[in-house]
Design a protein around this motif. Sequence first.
Motif, PDB file in Angstrom:
ATOM      1  N   GLN A  65      14.150   4.517  -1.112  1.00 49.83           N
ATOM      2  CA  GLN A  65      13.279   3.352  -0.938  1.00 49.83           C
ATOM      3  C   GLN A  65      12.373   3.518   0.283  1.00 49.83           C
ATOM      4  O   GLN A  65      11.168   3.241   0.214  1.00 49.83           O
ATOM      5  N   VAL A  66      12.946   3.995   1.395  1.00 54.53           N
ATOM      6  CA  VAL A  66      12.149   4.181   2.611  1.00 54.53           C
ATOM      7  C   VAL A  66      11.156   5.316   2.427  1.00 54.53           C
ATOM      8  O   VAL A  66       9.992   5.231   2.845  1.00 54.53           O
ATOM      9  N   LYS A  67      11.591   6.392   1.777  1.00 51.07           N
ATOM     10  CA  LYS A  67      10.699   7.534   1.578  1.00 51.07           C
ATOM     11  C   LYS A  67       9.521   7.195   0.685  1.00 51.07           C
ATOM     12  O   LYS A  67       8.458   7.815   0.757  1.00 51.07           O
ATOM     13  N   GLY A  68       9.705   6.187  -0.173  1.00 56.13           N
ATOM     14  CA  GLY A  68       8.622   5.794  -1.069  1.00 56.13           C
ATOM     15  C   GLY A  68       7.569   4.922  -0.414  1.00 56.13           C
ATOM     16  O   GLY A  68       6.548   4.609  -1.038  1.00 56.13           O
ATOM     17  N   VAL A  69       7.789   4.523   0.832  1.00 59.51           N
ATOM     18  CA  VAL A  69       6.814   3.688   1.531  1.00 59.51           C
ATOM     19  C   VAL A  69       5.603   4.530   1.914  1.00 59.51           C
ATOM     20  O   VAL A  69       5.735   5.675   2.359  1.00 59.51           O
ATOM     21  N   ASP A  70       4.425   3.977   1.743  1.00 64.02           N
ATOM     22  CA  ASP A  70       3.195   4.685   2.061  1.00 64.02           C
ATOM     23  C   ASP A  70       3.149   5.037   3.553  1.00 64.02           C
ATOM     24  O   ASP A  70       3.348   4.181   4.414  1.00 64.02           O
TER      25      ASP A  70
END
Length: 455
Positions: free
Chosen positions: A156-161
């Motif tokens: 989820q965090v890695k998917g943040v722009d």
Amino acid sequence: VALTGVVADDRTLGRRRLAAAIAGAVIAAAGSAVMFLAVRARILEFTAAGAVVLVLGVLVALPLLVVGASRLIGRLAGAERHPVLHLATRNLERNPGRASATTAALLVSVGVAATMVTGLTSVAASTDSYLSSSAPIDIRVQGTTAQQDIDSLTAQVKGVDGVQTVVAVPELSLRLTPENKDASSNTRSDDDFTVSAVDEAAVAPVIRSHHGLEGLDDGTLIVGGIYHLAEGSKVTLTGPAGSAELTVHVEEGGFGPVITPAVAHRLIGDAPTARALWARTSGDGSDAAPAARVRQALRGTGLLVSGSADGRTAFSQQIQRVTVVIGAVLGLTLLITLSGLANTTDVSVLERTREIGVLRATGTGRGQVRGLFLTEAVLTALLGGLIGVALGAAIGIAGVAALMGTQAGSGLNLQLPWLALIGILLASAAVGVLASLRPAGRAAAIAPVAALATD
């Protein structure tokens, strides 16, 4: 001078110039030595005193510098190819006192401006470097539990722009018992002590600096000075699976208390542990937007999100405000210098009325007379600007080095703002031109007959 070609008694002026050069060189060398020693000792007051002595030495030797520069430019220009420029250099050489006084006015103003610009640039760069080394992790997500799905949270965090890489780092809640416990210590043996188990190879993709991890091994506990543990002292960490005696290494690296994964396994065994997420953002890490997006994505989860860019952004904004204020003050000093140069050039026109008459009577046009005074003003302004920029840059760098130190971990990053320094130099030339426009016009308007009749 126009009739005879004789400038002055070269032998007499040579002695005076040589004496001034020797005195100025000695004073400037003494100031430079004081600055160097003060920077090494990190004494800002002595650095400032050395800078004052250095500038005084340059001012003492300034007539010789003006004459030397004028002769060089005159020879390069040539009397046939650039007669106005050649005559302007001859005039500066003929009146070193007046030329150096005009040059000194701009030198001081430009030197102050260059010192402030260089100092602010180096302070900003050094502070940014220090903050980067002391906060090597762009984003931290803390507050997870041992039962939480870390893989899902990591994705989820890695998917943040703006987030480039994320690594989960075990965080252990242990008990610390110092050897020879000091009653004044902030760390009590019955307190929970949170420590990170760091595998340097695993966290290498996310951290921006390894400063603070030097010396990490299976027998070492790395902590910051906030824990009041003495360097080299022995402590015992106790966990649910056992205990380990470690040697303290105090390092302000921004990682917090750190042990190796092998030591962590001895303390907790195979029991699940809470994990913090360390994330690296794209770019140089100075953008605070990715941390804000992570906070938004994890809103309501109870997790703590901290970003290293927040403090850096606040500091950069403060530096920008200070720069604007200082720029306004320096602009005012340039206006004062402009007024002084205009008055000096006006007096020069009055003193040289007969000279102007001789030039006009021997065929010099109004435009050439105007160009002569403009050329002299630009030459003195550029000379004062060049010396001022060089002195200012050196003093600014020395001041920052003395203020912030040169030891490891200080984050010292000395930079020369080339564009700003070039802008200051061009501004000094513009001031010289503006200051001489009205006097040059007055000189060109003088009638030859009236000028020749002047006593």
